[in-house]
Scaffold this active site. Structure first.
Site, PDB file in Angstrom:
ATOM      1  N   ALA A 249       1.016  -1.368  -0.024  1.00  0.00           N
ATOM      2  CA  ALA A 249       0.053  -0.135  -0.057  1.00  0.00           C
ATOM      3  C   ALA A 249       0.896   1.321   0.002  1.00  0.00           C
ATOM      4  O   ALA A 249       2.220   1.157   0.250  1.00  0.00           O
ATOM      5  CB  ALA A 249      -0.951   0.021   1.273  1.00  0.00           C
TER       6      ALA A 249
ATOM      7  N   TYR B 188       7.399   8.480  17.637  1.00  0.00           N
ATOM      8  CA  TYR B 188       7.402   8.405  16.044  1.00  0.00           C
ATOM      9  C   TYR B 188       8.528   9.354  15.411  1.00  0.00           C
ATOM     10  O   TYR B 188       9.325   8.964  14.528  1.00  0.00           O
ATOM     11  CB  TYR B 188       6.103   8.812  15.536  1.00  0.00           C
ATOM     12  CG  TYR B 188       6.122   8.748  14.070  1.00  0.00           C
ATOM     13  CD1 TYR B 188       6.139   7.699  13.095  1.00  0.00           C
ATOM     14  CD2 TYR B 188       6.069   9.984  13.298  1.00  0.00           C
ATOM     15  CE1 TYR B 188       6.303   7.565  11.661  1.00  0.00           C
ATOM     16  CE2 TYR B 188       6.017  10.167  11.919  1.00  0.00           C
ATOM     17  CZ  TYR B 188       6.113   8.983  11.217  1.00  0.00           C
ATOM     18  OH  TYR B 188       6.383   9.103   9.599  1.00  0.00           O
TER      19      TYR B 188
END
Length: 251
Positions: free
Chosen positions: A11, A152
């Site tokens: 994806a 992150y």
């Protein structure tokens, strides 16, 4: 043309890269955790572009699976010209004191350790040939830490540092290393971050036109097309209405 290996190819940026390189005549090695999606992509690329595709179903977080799978591919497939380290994700958006350690581990294991495991296998294939190109997917989050992005952002800052280290270590072997740092791009990224909450994910992109996966794939392909003596080391790409990881003009 050559062989390109793309992680996280089912994806987003990875799938767009696989399609873009296949359209240019490259044979592609696609990897990912979703076996059915890999099979669909393989069939589509082979039919549309008449190139060869090797589909490898493994999780980059699993060091043993990475090693065993890549060690055992046919020798002809090991002549990789371009490695696109794309597999990565964000999970959650919270302050550190309220963060999920499970989410932290998944991000660190995928974004940092997974990139290292795959690179460690592929670099020795490139070194004897004195050529190759490693393209690492970072983020604007590598450059500017934003509220509740903490871990992150740290993983993408690590990708930035690792890319710099790779470039130094691989210099004698004439292997290019490029870090590409996209800003806001509408892919599965926010759906994954918000664990399937499509409404919350859609809100991220309201009020401006985000990048598409194809925009980023086109930039990655461009970086790979430059003359042998030219290497783009570090590239940040954002939508027009975004200045960096935390300044976006929405209207």
């Amino acid at each position: 043309m050559g062989i390109v290996l793309i992680t996280g190819a089912t994806a987003g940026f990875g799938k767009a890269c696989a399609t873009t390189f296949a359209a240019k005549g490259y044979d592609v090695i696609i990897t990912g955790r979703r076996k059915e999606k890999l099979a669909e992509l393989q069939a589509s690329l082979e039919k549309e572009y008449a190139i060869k595709v090797l589909s490898l179903d493994f999780d980059v977080r699993d060091e043993l699976a990475v090693k065993q799978t890549l060690e055992n591919i046919p020798a002809s497939w090991k002549e990789v010209d371009i490695l696109v380290n794309n597999a990565g994700l964000a999970l959650g958006l919270s302050t550190i004191d309220e963060g999920s350690t499970a989410d932290w581990n998944t991000m660190i294991d995928t974004n940092v350790k997974g990139l290292l495991y795959v690179s460690r296998m592929v670099m020795p294939w490139m070194k004897p040939r004195k050529k190759g190109h490693i393209i690492n997917l970072g983020s604007t989050a590598a450059k500017h830490v934003y509220a509740k992005g903490n871990v992150y952002c740290a993983t993408k800052a690590a990708v930035d540092a690792i890319s710099q280290g790779m470039r130094i270590d691989l210099l004698p072997h004439r292997i290019k290393v490029t870090a590409v740092h996209p800003g806001a791009a509408e892919t599965e990224f926010s759906v994954v971050r918000f664990k399937g909450d499509t409404g919350k994910a859609a809100d991220v992109y309201k009020g401006f036109t985000p990048l598409t996966a194809q925009d980023v794939a086109d930039v990655i392909y461009y970086c790979s097309t430059l003359p042998a003596h030219v290497c783009i080391n570090d590239l940040v790409i954002t939508p027009l209405q975004q200045a960096n990881a935390y300044y976006t003009d929405k209207n």
